[in-house]
Write an enzyme that holds these catalytic residues in place. Structure first.
Site, PDB file in Angstrom:
ATOM      1  N   CYS A   1       1.600  94.411  27.777  1.00 33.66           N
ATOM      2  CA  CYS A   1       2.825  94.773  27.081  1.00 33.66           C
ATOM      3  C   CYS A   1       3.747  93.556  26.907  1.00 33.66           C
ATOM      4  CB  CYS A   1       3.506  95.926  27.824  1.00 33.66           C
ATOM      5  SG  CYS A   1       4.796  96.781  26.906  1.00 33.66           S
ATOM      6  N   HIS A   2       4.924  93.578  27.527  1.00 31.28           N
ATOM      7  CA  HIS A   2       5.880  92.469  27.450  1.00 31.28           C
ATOM      8  C   HIS A   2       5.648  91.411  28.544  1.00 31.28           C
ATOM      9  CE1 HIS A   2       8.053  95.540  25.117  1.00 31.28           C
ATOM     10  NE2 HIS A   2       8.714  94.537  24.563  1.00 31.28           N
TER      11      HIS A   2
END
Length: 187
Positions: A112-113
């Site tokens: 994800c991030h």
């Protein structure tokens, strides 16, 4: 595979605001295969998850970042979420901890991030990676070759886009953990 992974230890580095499924699902997959998993938080205290649209459960930490040492682990997992990697990428101790895994050639899995942490640690140049689409340009700007795939492996570095990719992410994490050190994994 369970027998091959018995005795392995994996650190999951996180702080408040990690995406809940991106910690809980890989941890469960690792534990199912006999891997000892330690949640490492900045101060060693419990951390609270973000569960898609609101605060989630609180997770106990097993150790603090100051007491964690890469040499005690065979791999590192970096869950995403918005708040968690944004805070960790500004923490010099967290960046040093992450770099130590790369320097030792050990598998690192980021979803994800979480690649934001790798960008600030200056570990992405020349690497083939994926992430949540909003981080794609950040990775390109830092010299990574970003691709839109469910999971990407580049010499022990495992990256995925979102919680929808967790099955593929976990499968590659387990595979890389079983393979062990990677000469192409470097800081």
């Amino acid at each position: 595979m369970k027998q091959a992974l018995n005795g392995k230890r994996v650190a999951i580095l996180a702080t408040n605001g990690f995406e809940e499924s991106e910690l809980s699902v890989p941890r469960a997959a690792l534990q199912k295969e006999g891997v000892e998993v330690h949640v490492v938080s900045v101060d060693g205290k419990a951390i609270r998850a973000w569960a898609e649209t609101d605060w989630g459960d609180t997770y106990e930490a097993d150790t603090s970042l100051a007491d964690a040492n890469e040499s005690n682990y065979h791999a590192l997992v970096l869950p995403g979420g918005l708040f968690n990697p944004d805070e960790l990428r500004l923490n010099e101790d967290a960046l040093a901890f992450v770099k130590a895994f790369f320097q030792a050639g050990k598998p690192v899995a980021a979803i994800c991030h979480a690649p934001w942490i790798l960008i600030n640690a200056e570990l992405v140049k020349g690497r083939k990676m994926t992430s949540v689409p909003s981080v794609a340009q950040d990775l390109r700007n830092a010299g990574a070759n970003w691709v839109d795939e469910s999971v990407v492996v580049d010499s022990g570095l495992v990256t995925s886009r979102t919680p929808k990719d967790l099955d593929a992410f976990n499968a590659k994490l387990l595979e890389e953990l079983q393979e062990g050190r990677h000469s192409g994994q470097h800081a």
